[in-house]
Design a protein around this motif. Sequence first.
Motif, PDB file in Angstrom:
ATOM      1  N   ALA A   1      -0.036  -2.550 -10.307  1.00  0.00           N
ATOM      2  CA  ALA A   1       0.458  -3.849  -9.863  1.00  0.00           C
ATOM      3  C   ALA A   1       0.445  -3.963  -8.342  1.00  0.00           C
ATOM      4  O   ALA A   1       0.008  -4.980  -7.783  1.00  0.00           O
ATOM      5  N   ALA A   2       0.896  -2.931  -7.658  1.00  0.00           N
ATOM      6  CA  ALA A   2       0.945  -2.974  -6.198  1.00  0.00           C
ATOM      7  C   ALA A   2      -0.456  -3.015  -5.600  1.00  0.00           C
ATOM      8  O   ALA A   2      -0.706  -3.750  -4.642  1.00  0.00           O
ATOM      9  N   VAL A   3      -1.372  -2.254  -6.164  1.00  0.00           N
ATOM     10  CA  VAL A   3      -2.745  -2.261  -5.657  1.00  0.00           C
ATOM     11  C   VAL A   3      -3.391  -3.611  -5.919  1.00  0.00           C
ATOM     12  O   VAL A   3      -4.112  -4.138  -5.065  1.00  0.00           O
ATOM     13  N   GLY A   4      -3.124  -4.204  -7.061  1.00  0.00           N
ATOM     14  CA  GLY A   4      -3.679  -5.531  -7.361  1.00  0.00           C
ATOM     15  C   GLY A   4      -3.200  -6.583  -6.383  1.00  0.00           C
ATOM     16  O   GLY A   4      -3.990  -7.383  -5.874  1.00  0.00           O
TER      17      GLY A   4
ATOM     18  N   PHE B   1       2.139   4.930 -12.886  1.00  0.00           N
ATOM     19  CA  PHE B   1       0.824   4.294 -12.814  1.00  0.00           C
ATOM     20  C   PHE B   1       0.882   2.788 -13.024  1.00  0.00           C
ATOM     21  O   PHE B   1       0.044   2.058 -12.514  1.00  0.00           O
ATOM     22  N   ASN B   2       1.851   2.280 -13.782  1.00  0.00           N
ATOM     23  CA  ASN B   2       1.961   0.827 -13.954  1.00  0.00           C
ATOM     24  C   ASN B   2       2.335   0.147 -12.644  1.00  0.00           C
ATOM     25  O   ASN B   2       1.811  -0.915 -12.317  1.00  0.00           O
ATOM     26  N   ILE B   3       3.225   0.764 -11.894  1.00  0.00           N
ATOM     27  CA  ILE B   3       3.627   0.211 -10.602  1.00  0.00           C
ATOM     28  C   ILE B   3       2.464   0.288  -9.622  1.00  0.00           C
ATOM     29  O   ILE B   3       2.229  -0.628  -8.846  1.00  0.00           O
TER      30      ILE B   3
ATOM     31  N   LEU C   1       1.083   4.155  -2.886  1.00  0.00           N
ATOM     32  CA  LEU C   1       0.873   5.581  -2.638  1.00  0.00           C
ATOM     33  C   LEU C   1       2.050   6.419  -3.103  1.00  0.00           C
ATOM     34  O   LEU C   1       1.872   7.470  -3.736  1.00  0.00           O
ATOM     35  N   ILE C   2       3.261   5.964  -2.814  1.00  0.00           N
ATOM     36  CA  ILE C   2       4.458   6.707  -3.242  1.00  0.00           C
ATOM     37  C   ILE C   2       4.563   6.724  -4.763  1.00  0.00           C
ATOM     38  O   ILE C   2       4.858   7.760  -5.364  1.00  0.00           O
ATOM     39  N   ALA C   3       4.307   5.589  -5.384  1.00  0.00           N
ATOM     40  CA  ALA C   3       4.373   5.535  -6.845  1.00  0.00           C
ATOM     41  C   ALA C   3       3.290   6.416  -7.473  1.00  0.00           C
ATOM     42  O   ALA C   3       3.506   7.031  -8.509  1.00  0.00           O
ATOM     43  N   GLY C   4       2.127   6.479  -6.828  1.00  0.00           N
ATOM     44  CA  GLY C   4       1.060   7.344  -7.331  1.00  0.00           C
ATOM     45  C   GLY C   4       1.439   8.805  -7.271  1.00  0.00           C
ATOM     46  O   GLY C   4       1.093   9.594  -8.161  1.00  0.00           O
ATOM     47  N   ILE C   5       2.146   9.181  -6.215  1.00  0.00           N
ATOM     48  CA  ILE C   5       2.591  10.569  -6.082  1.00  0.00           C
ATOM     49  C   ILE C   5       3.557  10.930  -7.208  1.00  0.00           C
ATOM     50  O   ILE C   5       3.492  12.017  -7.776  1.00  0.00           O
ATOM     51  N   PHE C   6       4.445  10.003  -7.552  1.00  0.00           N
ATOM     52  CA  PHE C   6       5.435  10.275  -8.582  1.00  0.00           C
ATOM     53  C   PHE C   6       4.933   9.983  -9.996  1.00  0.00           C
ATOM     54  O   PHE C   6       5.623  10.254 -10.959  1.00  0.00           O
ATOM     55  N   GLY C   7       3.756   9.394 -10.120  1.00  0.00           N
ATOM     56  CA  GLY C   7       3.158   9.191 -11.436  1.00  0.00           C
ATOM     57  C   GLY C   7       3.510   7.896 -12.124  1.00  0.00           C
ATOM     58  O   GLY C   7       3.355   7.769 -13.332  1.00  0.00           O
TER      59      GLY C   7
ATOM     60  N   LEU D   1       0.827  -1.200   0.000  1.00  0.00           N
ATOM     61  CA  LEU D   1       0.000   0.000   0.000  1.00  0.00           C
ATOM     62  C   LEU D   1       0.862   1.252   0.000  1.00  0.00           C
ATOM     63  O   LEU D   1       0.604   2.199  -0.756  1.00  0.00           O
ATOM     64  N   VAL D   2       1.910   1.262   0.805  1.00  0.00           N
ATOM     65  CA  VAL D   2       2.814   2.414   0.851  1.00  0.00           C
ATOM     66  C   VAL D   2       3.519   2.593  -0.485  1.00  0.00           C
ATOM     67  O   VAL D   2       3.642   3.718  -0.992  1.00  0.00           O
ATOM     68  N   ILE D   3       3.960   1.503  -1.082  1.00  0.00           N
ATOM     69  CA  ILE D   3       4.604   1.578  -2.406  1.00  0.00           C
ATOM     70  C   ILE D   3       3.640   2.150  -3.431  1.00  0.00           C
ATOM     71  O   ILE D   3       4.011   2.992  -4.261  1.00  0.00           O
TER      72      ILE D   3
END
Length: 55
Positions: free
Chosen positions: A26-29, A21-23, A13-19, A9-11
Motif C-alpha cells: 500500500a505504501a509503495v503504491g 507485506f500488505n503495508i 522500508l520499515i514495514a518491509g524489514i518487519f515483514g 518510502l520510509v514507512i
Amino acid sequence: MLKWSVILLVIALIAGIFGFFNIVGAAVGVAKVLFFIFLVLFIVSLFTGRRGRSL
C-alpha cells in the motif's frame, strides 16, 4: 507533497524489514502515484513557468 512521498518510502522500508507485506504494498503504491503526479507537475511547470522580461 514531496515530503509525503519520502515519509511513505520510509514507512515502506520499515514495514518491509518487519515483514508487513500488505503495508509495504500500500505504501509503495501511494508513493508511486505521488511520484508520477509530482513528475507531471514538474514538467508542466517547466513549460508554463514565469520567464523574466526581455528588454
